[in-house]
Design a protein around this motif. Structure first.
Motif, PDB file in Angstrom:
ATOM      1  N   ILE A 242      24.400  29.523  38.749  1.00  0.00           N
ATOM      2  CA  ILE A 242      23.009  29.587  39.427  1.00  0.00           C
ATOM      3  C   ILE A 242      22.138  30.277  38.235  1.00  0.00           C
ATOM      4  O   ILE A 242      20.751  29.828  37.762  1.00  0.00           O
ATOM      5  CB  ILE A 242      23.284  30.387  40.514  1.00  0.00           C
ATOM      6  N   ILE A 243      22.682  31.408  37.566  1.00  0.00           N
ATOM      7  CA  ILE A 243      21.961  31.918  36.734  1.00  0.00           C
ATOM      8  C   ILE A 243      21.264  31.143  35.411  1.00  0.00           C
ATOM      9  O   ILE A 243      20.227  31.363  35.142  1.00  0.00           O
ATOM     10  CB  ILE A 243      22.616  33.395  36.079  1.00  0.00           C
ATOM     11  N   LYS A 244      22.411  30.490  34.958  1.00  0.00           N
ATOM     12  CA  LYS A 244      22.061  29.410  33.872  1.00  0.00           C
ATOM     13  C   LYS A 244      20.915  28.588  34.131  1.00  0.00           C
ATOM     14  O   LYS A 244      20.182  28.195  33.100  1.00  0.00           O
ATOM     15  CB  LYS A 244      23.234  28.761  33.265  1.00  0.00           C
ATOM     16  N   ARG A 245      20.952  28.381  35.348  1.00  0.00           N
ATOM     17  CA  ARG A 245      19.564  27.398  35.491  1.00  0.00           C
ATOM     18  C   ARG A 245      18.561  27.762  35.645  1.00  0.00           C
ATOM     19  O   ARG A 245      17.209  27.203  35.664  1.00  0.00           O
ATOM     20  CB  ARG A 245      19.957  26.541  36.815  1.00  0.00           C
ATOM     21  N   LEU A 246      18.374  29.269  35.599  1.00  0.00           N
ATOM     22  CA  LEU A 246      17.076  29.962  35.715  1.00  0.00           C
ATOM     23  C   LEU A 246      16.667  30.655  34.470  1.00  0.00           C
ATOM     24  O   LEU A 246      15.601  31.026  34.447  1.00  0.00           O
ATOM     25  CB  LEU A 246      17.390  31.041  36.942  1.00  0.00           C
ATOM     26  N   VAL A 247      17.349  30.544  33.571  1.00  0.00           N
ATOM     27  CA  VAL A 247      17.112  31.375  32.276  1.00  0.00           C
ATOM     28  C   VAL A 247      17.250  30.563  30.941  1.00  0.00           C
ATOM     29  O   VAL A 247      18.029  29.632  31.106  1.00  0.00           O
ATOM     30  CB  VAL A 247      17.825  32.813  32.075  1.00  0.00           C
ATOM     31  N   ASP A 248      16.570  30.787  29.842  1.00  0.00           N
ATOM     32  CA  ASP A 248      16.944  30.421  28.581  1.00  0.00           C
ATOM     33  C   ASP A 248      18.268  30.547  28.085  1.00  0.00           C
ATOM     34  O   ASP A 248      18.911  29.893  27.383  1.00  0.00           O
ATOM     35  CB  ASP A 248      15.879  30.739  27.594  1.00  0.00           C
ATOM     36  N   HIS A 249      18.887  31.973  28.373  1.00  0.00           N
ATOM     37  CA  HIS A 249      19.801  32.435  27.763  1.00  0.00           C
ATOM     38  C   HIS A 249      20.602  33.127  28.648  1.00  0.00           C
ATOM     39  O   HIS A 249      20.212  34.095  29.345  1.00  0.00           O
ATOM     40  CB  HIS A 249      19.484  33.282  26.535  1.00  0.00           C
ATOM     41  N   TYR A 250      22.000  33.018  28.587  1.00  0.00           N
ATOM     42  CA  TYR A 250      22.785  33.728  29.641  1.00  0.00           C
ATOM     43  C   TYR A 250      23.873  34.014  28.805  1.00  0.00           C
ATOM     44  O   TYR A 250      24.694  33.446  28.206  1.00  0.00           O
ATOM     45  CB  TYR A 250      23.097  32.741  30.837  1.00  0.00           C
ATOM     46  N   ALA A 251      24.673  35.317  29.280  1.00  0.00           N
ATOM     47  CA  ALA A 251      25.972  35.779  28.641  1.00  0.00           C
ATOM     48  C   ALA A 251      26.849  36.321  29.767  1.00  0.00           C
ATOM     49  O   ALA A 251      26.017  37.447  30.476  1.00  0.00           O
ATOM     50  CB  ALA A 251      25.931  36.377  27.442  1.00  0.00           C
TER      51      ALA A 251
ATOM     52  N   GLY B  16      12.635  34.862  20.741  1.00  0.00           N
ATOM     53  CA  GLY B  16      12.818  33.906  19.576  1.00  0.00           C
ATOM     54  C   GLY B  16      12.454  32.482  19.973  1.00  0.00           C
ATOM     55  O   GLY B  16      12.690  32.030  21.046  1.00  0.00           O
ATOM     56  N   GLY B  17      11.886  31.837  19.274  1.00  0.00           N
ATOM     57  CA  GLY B  17      11.651  30.252  19.500  1.00  0.00           C
ATOM     58  C   GLY B  17      10.469  30.471  20.715  1.00  0.00           C
ATOM     59  O   GLY B  17       9.586  31.167  20.669  1.00  0.00           O
ATOM     60  N   ARG B  18      10.766  29.534  21.802  1.00  0.00           N
ATOM     61  CA  ARG B  18       9.988  29.866  22.854  1.00  0.00           C
ATOM     62  C   ARG B  18      10.277  30.917  23.654  1.00  0.00           C
ATOM     63  O   ARG B  18      11.486  31.057  24.148  1.00  0.00           O
ATOM     64  CB  ARG B  18      10.214  28.459  23.738  1.00  0.00           C
ATOM     65  N   PRO B  19       9.474  31.949  23.906  1.00  0.00           N
ATOM     66  CA  PRO B  19      10.030  32.962  24.589  1.00  0.00           C
ATOM     67  C   PRO B  19      10.414  32.735  26.033  1.00  0.00           C
ATOM     68  O   PRO B  19      10.135  31.622  26.747  1.00  0.00           O
ATOM     69  CB  PRO B  19       8.844  33.944  24.545  1.00  0.00           C
ATOM     70  N   GLY B  20      11.157  33.435  26.712  1.00  0.00           N
ATOM     71  CA  GLY B  20      11.568  33.496  28.225  1.00  0.00           C
ATOM     72  C   GLY B  20      12.661  34.417  28.378  1.00  0.00           C
ATOM     73  O   GLY B  20      13.188  34.970  27.791  1.00  0.00           O
ATOM     74  N   PRO B  21      13.042  34.184  29.848  1.00  0.00           N
ATOM     75  CA  PRO B  21      13.938  35.161  30.415  1.00  0.00           C
ATOM     76  C   PRO B  21      15.578  34.847  29.724  1.00  0.00           C
ATOM     77  O   PRO B  21      15.598  34.014  29.503  1.00  0.00           O
ATOM     78  CB  PRO B  21      13.822  34.724  31.976  1.00  0.00           C
ATOM     79  N   ALA B  22      16.256  35.870  29.732  1.00  0.00           N
ATOM     80  CA  ALA B  22      17.339  36.093  29.626  1.00  0.00           C
ATOM     81  C   ALA B  22      18.334  36.852  30.572  1.00  0.00           C
ATOM     82  O   ALA B  22      17.660  37.802  31.152  1.00  0.00           O
ATOM     83  CB  ALA B  22      17.840  36.546  28.189  1.00  0.00           C
TER      84      ALA B  22
ATOM     85  N   LEU C  43      12.187  35.727  38.693  1.00  0.00           N
ATOM     86  CA  LEU C  43      12.875  35.070  37.154  1.00  0.00           C
ATOM     87  C   LEU C  43      12.334  33.733  37.180  1.00  0.00           C
ATOM     88  O   LEU C  43      12.153  33.260  35.901  1.00  0.00           O
ATOM     89  CB  LEU C  43      14.429  35.054  37.538  1.00  0.00           C
ATOM     90  N   LEU C  44      12.425  33.025  38.192  1.00  0.00           N
ATOM     91  CA  LEU C  44      11.787  31.394  38.038  1.00  0.00           C
ATOM     92  C   LEU C  44      10.215  31.501  37.486  1.00  0.00           C
ATOM     93  O   LEU C  44      10.051  30.925  36.520  1.00  0.00           O
ATOM     94  CB  LEU C  44      11.775  30.974  39.413  1.00  0.00           C
ATOM     95  N   THR C  45       9.546  32.610  38.070  1.00  0.00           N
ATOM     96  CA  THR C  45       8.270  32.675  37.396  1.00  0.00           C
ATOM     97  C   THR C  45       8.138  33.258  35.777  1.00  0.00           C
ATOM     98  O   THR C  45       7.393  32.539  35.017  1.00  0.00           O
ATOM     99  CB  THR C  45       7.413  33.629  38.487  1.00  0.00           C
ATOM    100  N   ALA C  46       8.960  33.918  35.817  1.00  0.00           N
ATOM    101  CA  ALA C  46       9.358  34.513  34.357  1.00  0.00           C
ATOM    102  C   ALA C  46       9.586  33.319  33.490  1.00  0.00           C
ATOM    103  O   ALA C  46       9.013  33.148  32.203  1.00  0.00           O
ATOM    104  CB  ALA C  46      10.321  35.585  34.024  1.00  0.00           C
ATOM    105  N   TYR C  47      10.176  32.359  33.911  1.00  0.00           N
ATOM    106  CA  TYR C  47      10.591  31.103  33.042  1.00  0.00           C
ATOM    107  C   TYR C  47       9.507  30.336  33.073  1.00  0.00           C
ATOM    108  O   TYR C  47       9.296  29.722  31.732  1.00  0.00           O
ATOM    109  CB  TYR C  47      11.928  30.404  33.813  1.00  0.00           C
TER     110      TYR C  47
END
Ligand SMILES: Cc1ncc(C[n+]2csc(CCOP(=O)(O)OP(=O)(O)O)c2C)c(N)n1
Ligand SMILES: [Mg+2]
Length: 556
Positions: A140-149, A170-176, A102-106
């Motif tokens: 913890i999750i929120k620090r690893l991704v662009d979007h969390y819910a 959307g915008g800069r792509p990245g993990p959610a 997940l870190l790498t995906a970010y």
């Protein structure tokens, strides 16, 4: 009804049916074209997996043998296709096992969606010691991704899933990431379904485009730097390189944007020379971290940045012009604007050919690695996908392995995390079955996820892998020899017989001792298309670092 009202009606949520939280989530994923989940089940996600099961043929579930394998597979699939991909894991240890991927995906701005279980809803935050509980999982999750819910039930599952999928691209792509409690996935209720809504691209700033065109039109020696954000703008970058007679530098993420058969495609050391001589740089989808911090910057170098993230261009050094949005449409506007003012430029083709020829001579120092890369290039088809690793042959590939097409050279970006390669390649091969994928590894990196050979066999994923075996963390060992008076520590490895290891899974195991033997092994392996491991016994290899970490050429 007026047009506005009619449009509103078309995109409004469908009338609510009764679904479980998990069903609403899965239906929304399918409606957005997410048809595969790389996964490892467990009790927290039983209802989610039941919804997967009941989706039938519409959803493919590829179960891995470790959560890091599942998440790296999703990453590989995302990188190879450019499209969102998902993985599902249990909370706590499952989440953390998948963490490096997940870190790498970010770090790679990769559209990877994590579906993550959670302890019972009422127990969250109370520290009662529930199965797989981890303190502040959401934090913890929120620090690893662009979007969390956090999904609270069938009522919000679809809308939150749709929003997470939009955030991936959307915008800069990245993990959610979407999190849901063990007792909520199976809850039934009215579940309004959110329709797919592709993210709206930001408006292109025409004044900024004109300013960039003026600046580049006036410049005499432009250098283009292509990063991962340029992967979908290959045509545009190629045209600009020709219009501006500008060489294109790429290192890891930007490889393949300009075909390496074009002498204008330059590697890191040539790029550094050109950086020193340039009066303007057009940086497309790259942080520009290493050029600015290692090679230097001064007022005579004017920089135009193209980036999907508004905050990125000025983070390190304020550019002359920043263009915000997806690279391809912005560069098309730039091409139009430039066409009106760009002067006729003398050809730099001969110059580029000469630079390439003298680079090849300098790289002779790395002959052992280059000989293996030549063998690989000769057998891997032009559109075959090479998946990199943090290993001696890998370091040289970043400088000298010819890449012909976008998304055919997958290299881990700034995390440069050992052990990402094999499972990432497995995901790439699963998502792109029509082209051969090659995973290269050192013996150290390979055993991080080599257990996923079982996944390759189970799901019949015909990945071909090479293990360059020097019985060492060779990179660490050489640094200890050269910089620490040969005081060796924690760098020698005891390995299995990699041929027998592969065979014990039912995969094909081969051994190749020379570049010629490697060519033969690759030829048969790509023809046979079965999970294959080729062990290549090697000795210590020459250091590539003088070609990667280089002193400044500007602003001294
Ligand atoms: C996750 C992670 N852990 C540790 C490292 C540090 N590291 C970089 S290269 C390397 C050795 C790699 O050994 P191997 O895979 O056998 O490749 P070789 O250098 O021998 O070719 C290590 C430990 C890293 N990059 N990433
Ligand atoms: Mg090694």
């Amino acid at each position: 009804m007026n047009v506005k009202a009619a449009n509103k009606k078309k995109t409004a949520a469908a009338p609510a049916k009764s679904l479980t939280t998990a069903e609403a989530t899965v239906q929304t994923m399918l409606a957005h074209g997410l048809d595969t989940v790389y996964a490892l089940p467990g009790v927290h996600n039983d209802h989610l997996f039941d919804a997967f099961q009941r989706a039938g043929d519409r959803l493919r579930v590829i179960h891995a043998r470790h959560e890091q394998g599942a998440a790296y597979m999703a990453l590989g699939a995302a990188l190879a296709t450019g499209r969102p991909q998902a993985y599902a894991v249990v909370p706590g240890p499952g989440l953390l096992n998948a963490g490096a991927a997940l870190l790498t995906a970010y770090g790679m701005n990769a559209p990877v969606l994590g579906l993550i279980g959670e302890i019972p809803q009422d127990a969250i935050g109370r520290g009662l010691g529930h199965l797989h509980e981890i303190r502040d999982q959401a934090g913890i999750i929120k620090r690893l991704v662009d979007h969390y819910a956090h999904i609270d039930g069938p009522g919000d599952a679809s809308a939150k899933t749709a929003r997470a999928i939009q955030a991936l691209v959307g915008g800069r792509p990245g993990p959610a990431a979407l999190e849901c409690a063990i007792d909520v996935w199976g809850k039934s209720g009215r579940a309004p379904t959110a329709p797919p809504a592709p993210p709206r691209p930001p408006k292109i700033d025409d004044d900024a485009v004109r300013a960039a065109a003026r600046l580049l039109g006036k410049a005499k020696r432009v250098l283009i730097v292509a990063g991962g954000g340029a992967q979908d703008a290959s045509l545009e970058v190629t045209l600009l390189a020709s219009m501006l007679q500008a060489p294109v530098l790429s290192y890891r993420r930007g490889r393949g944007v300009l075909d390496d058969r074009d002498p204008f495609s330059v590697n890191l050391p040539i790029g550094r020379d050109l950086w020193g001589e340039a009066d303007a740089v057009l940086a497309v989808g790259t942080r520009l971290l290493n050029p600015i911090t290692q090679w230097g910057i001064d007022r005579d170098l004017k920089i135009v940045r193209v980036d999907a993230d508004r905050a990125e261009p000025a983070r390190l050094h304020k550019p002359a012009v920043a263009l915000v949005g997806d690279a391809a449409p912005i560069l098309r506007r730039l091409i139009d604007a430039l066409a009106r003012s760009n002067p006729r430029r003398p050809s730099r083709r001969d110059e580029m050919q000469q630079r390439q020829a003298s680079m090849r001579k300098r790289l002779d120092k790395l002959a052992p690695q280059l000989a293996f890369l030549d063998a690989i290039r000769a057998e891997l088809p032009d559109d075959g996908i090479y998946v990199d690793e943090v290993t001696q042959v890998g370091f040289v590939a970043r400088l000298a392995f010819p890449v012909y097409k976008p998304r055919t050279f997958l290299s881990p970006g700034y995390q440069d995390n050992l052990g990402w390669g094999f499972a990432t390649a497995l995901g790439a091969q699963h998502a792109r079955p029509e082209v051969p994928v090659l995973s290269i590894n050192g013996d150290g990196g390979f055993l991080y996820t080599a257990n996923e050979l079982a996944t390759a066999m189970h799901h019949r994923i015909p990945l071909v892998s090479i293990v360059f075996n020097d019985n060492a963390l060779g990179n660490v060992r050489r640094i200890q020899q050269e910089q620490f008076g040969n005081r060796l520590i924690a760098c020698d490895l005891t390995n299995p017989d990699f041929v027998k290891y592969a065979e014990s899974f039912g995969a094909v195991g081969l051994r190749a001792r020379t570049p010629d033997e490697l060519r033969d092994a690759l030829r048969t392996s790509f023809a046979r298309r079965e999970p294959t491991v080729i062990e290549v016994p090697v000795g210590p290899m020459p250091s590539p670092w003088e070609f990667i970490h280089m002193p400044p050429v500007r602003g001294r």
